[in-house]
Design an enzyme around this catalytic site. Structure first.
Site, PDB file in Angstrom:
ATOM      1  N   HIS A  22     -13.415  10.247  -1.248  1.00 19.33           N
ATOM      2  CA  HIS A  22     -13.088  10.502   0.168  1.00 19.33           C
ATOM      3  C   HIS A  22     -14.369  10.464   1.009  1.00 19.33           C
ATOM      4  CE1 HIS A  22      -9.695  13.165  -1.588  1.00 19.33           C
ATOM      5  NE2 HIS A  22      -9.085  12.143  -1.025  1.00 19.33           N
ATOM      6  N   SER A  30      -8.158  13.067  -6.480  1.00 19.92           N
ATOM      7  CA  SER A  30      -8.119  14.530  -6.480  1.00 19.92           C
ATOM      8  C   SER A  30      -7.324  15.021  -7.685  1.00 19.92           C
ATOM      9  CB  SER A  30      -7.452  15.042  -5.197  1.00 19.92           C
ATOM     10  OG  SER A  30      -8.213  14.699  -4.080  1.00 19.92           O
ATOM     11  N   ARG A  40      -7.836   1.977  -3.515  1.00 22.17           N
ATOM     12  CA  ARG A  40      -8.474   1.887  -4.824  1.00 22.17           C
ATOM     13  C   ARG A  40      -7.854   0.786  -5.670  1.00 22.17           C
ATOM     14  NH1 ARG A  40      -7.305   8.112  -5.559  1.00 22.17           N
ATOM     15  NH2 ARG A  40      -5.681   7.324  -4.190  1.00 22.17           N
ATOM     16  N   LYS A  46       4.525  20.481   0.149  1.00 19.32           N
ATOM     17  CA  LYS A  46       3.604  20.025  -0.892  1.00 19.32           C
ATOM     18  C   LYS A  46       2.833  21.206  -1.458  1.00 19.32           C
ATOM     19  CE  LYS A  46       0.502  16.080  -1.559  1.00 19.32           C
ATOM     20  NZ  LYS A  46      -0.101  14.909  -0.928  1.00 19.32           N
TER      21      LYS A  46
HETATM   22  P1  ADP Z   1      -2.763  12.044   0.247  1.00 21.59           P
HETATM   23  O1  ADP Z   1      -2.511  13.497   0.290  1.00 21.59           O
HETATM   24  O2  ADP Z   1      -2.278  11.265   1.440  1.00 21.59           O
HETATM   25  O3  ADP Z   1      -2.480  11.373  -1.080  1.00 21.59           O
HETATM   26  P2  ADP Z   1      -5.543  12.116  -0.418  1.00 21.59           P
HETATM   27  O4  ADP Z   1      -6.229  13.355   0.033  1.00 21.59           O
HETATM   28  O5  ADP Z   1      -5.303  11.977  -1.878  1.00 21.59           O
HETATM   29  O6  ADP Z   1      -4.295  11.914   0.453  1.00 21.59           O
HETATM   30  O7  ADP Z   1      -6.361  10.830   0.069  1.00 21.59           O
HETATM   31  C1  ADP Z   1      -6.569  10.504   1.413  1.00 21.59           C
HETATM   32  C2  ADP Z   1      -7.056   9.068   1.520  1.00 21.59           C
HETATM   33  O8  ADP Z   1      -8.211   8.896   0.735  1.00 21.59           O
HETATM   34  C3  ADP Z   1      -6.070   8.018   1.041  1.00 21.59           C
HETATM   35  O9  ADP Z   1      -6.169   6.884   1.883  1.00 21.59           O
HETATM   36  C4  ADP Z   1      -6.565   7.652  -0.327  1.00 21.59           C
HETATM   37  O10 ADP Z   1      -6.223   6.333  -0.701  1.00 21.59           O
HETATM   38  C5  ADP Z   1      -8.050   7.776  -0.103  1.00 21.59           C
HETATM   39  N1  ADP Z   1      -8.772   8.006  -1.353  1.00 21.59           N
HETATM   40  C6  ADP Z   1      -8.583   8.993  -2.243  1.00 21.59           C
HETATM   41  N2  ADP Z   1      -9.442   8.893  -3.279  1.00 21.59           N
HETATM   42  C7  ADP Z   1     -10.193   7.797  -3.032  1.00 21.59           C
HETATM   43  C8  ADP Z   1     -11.256   7.115  -3.740  1.00 21.59           C
HETATM   44  N3  ADP Z   1     -11.679   7.557  -4.920  1.00 21.59           N
HETATM   45  N4  ADP Z   1     -11.789   6.012  -3.186  1.00 21.59           N
HETATM   46  C9  ADP Z   1     -11.333   5.562  -2.005  1.00 21.59           C
HETATM   47  N5  ADP Z   1     -10.334   6.130  -1.279  1.00 21.59           N
HETATM   48  C10 ADP Z   1      -9.778   7.222  -1.796  1.00 21.59           C
END
Ligand code: ADP
Length: 160
Positions: free
Chosen positions: A18, A129, A91, A42
């Site tokens: 992120h 995450s 990703r 959630k």
């Molecule tokens: P959500 O609750 O919408 O799944 P996340 O907090 O998991 O959101 O992720 C928010 C954004 O960050 C999303 O666009 C996700 O694709 C991106 N993201 C998460 N991990 C990575 C990573 N390792 N590399 C690039 N983008 C990421």
């Protein structure tokens, strides 16, 4: 006109993936609002307060990054914040399929808002995450996967 992007997510917890997307997108926008989703449906591992505190700590000293909690539709939040862009990270092809559906629906609801995608840096393409949570649940070390400023605290408790 000021270019503001909203980067929505649950950040449960924020990872280096992120952080990398946000930092790489900073030169493109005047301001990035990291939008921490407060979704009662959630069930998150870390509390909203903890996730907020960690986001604030990671971007402390970055005047063009703001952390704001939100609930409801992301496009409505964009209107409220005067943001014309939604920032997302990609990703894998699975991410792409998922993001395409959401992006097209957001476009249908509010055509003025553009979704902008950044490809994950290769070193973070397998990082999520949920993987970080799994490692923590099993007593592993996530220092390499989360921002340095939170890695000490994240190991102290199983969930905060
Ligand atoms: P959500 O609750 O919408 O799944 P996340 O907090 O998991 O959101 O992720 C928010 C954004 O960050 C999303 O666009 C996700 O694709 C991106 N993201 C998460 N991990 C990575 C990573 N390792 N590399 C690039 N983008 C990421």
């Amino acid at each position: 006109m000021k270019k503001t992007a909203v980067f929505p997510g649950s950040f449960d917890p924020i990872t280096r993936g992120h952080e990398s997307i946000i930092r790489r997108a900073l030169p493109v926008f005047d301001e990035i609002i990291v939008a921490l989703g407060d979704n009662a449906e959630k069930k998150c591992y870390f509390s909203l307060e903890t996730r907020m505190k960690w986001l604030e700590r990671v971007f402390d000293g970055d005047p063009t990054v703001r952390i704001v909690k939100y609930s409801g539709l992301t496009v409505d939040f964009c209107v409220k914040m005067n943001a014309g862009y939604i920032l997302r990270g990609l990703r894998t092809s699975a991410d792409f399929e998922f993001e395409r559906t959401i992006g097209l629906m957001n476009k249908a609801i509010l055509p003025a808002i553009e979704t902008v995608f950044f490809l994950s840096a290769p070193e973070y393409a397998a990082l999520s995450s949920s993987v970080v949570r799994d490692i923590l649940r099993n007593g592993g070390d996530v220092s390499k996967f989360v921002p340095e400023s939170i890695s000490g605290e994240i190991h102290k408790k199983k969930s905060l």
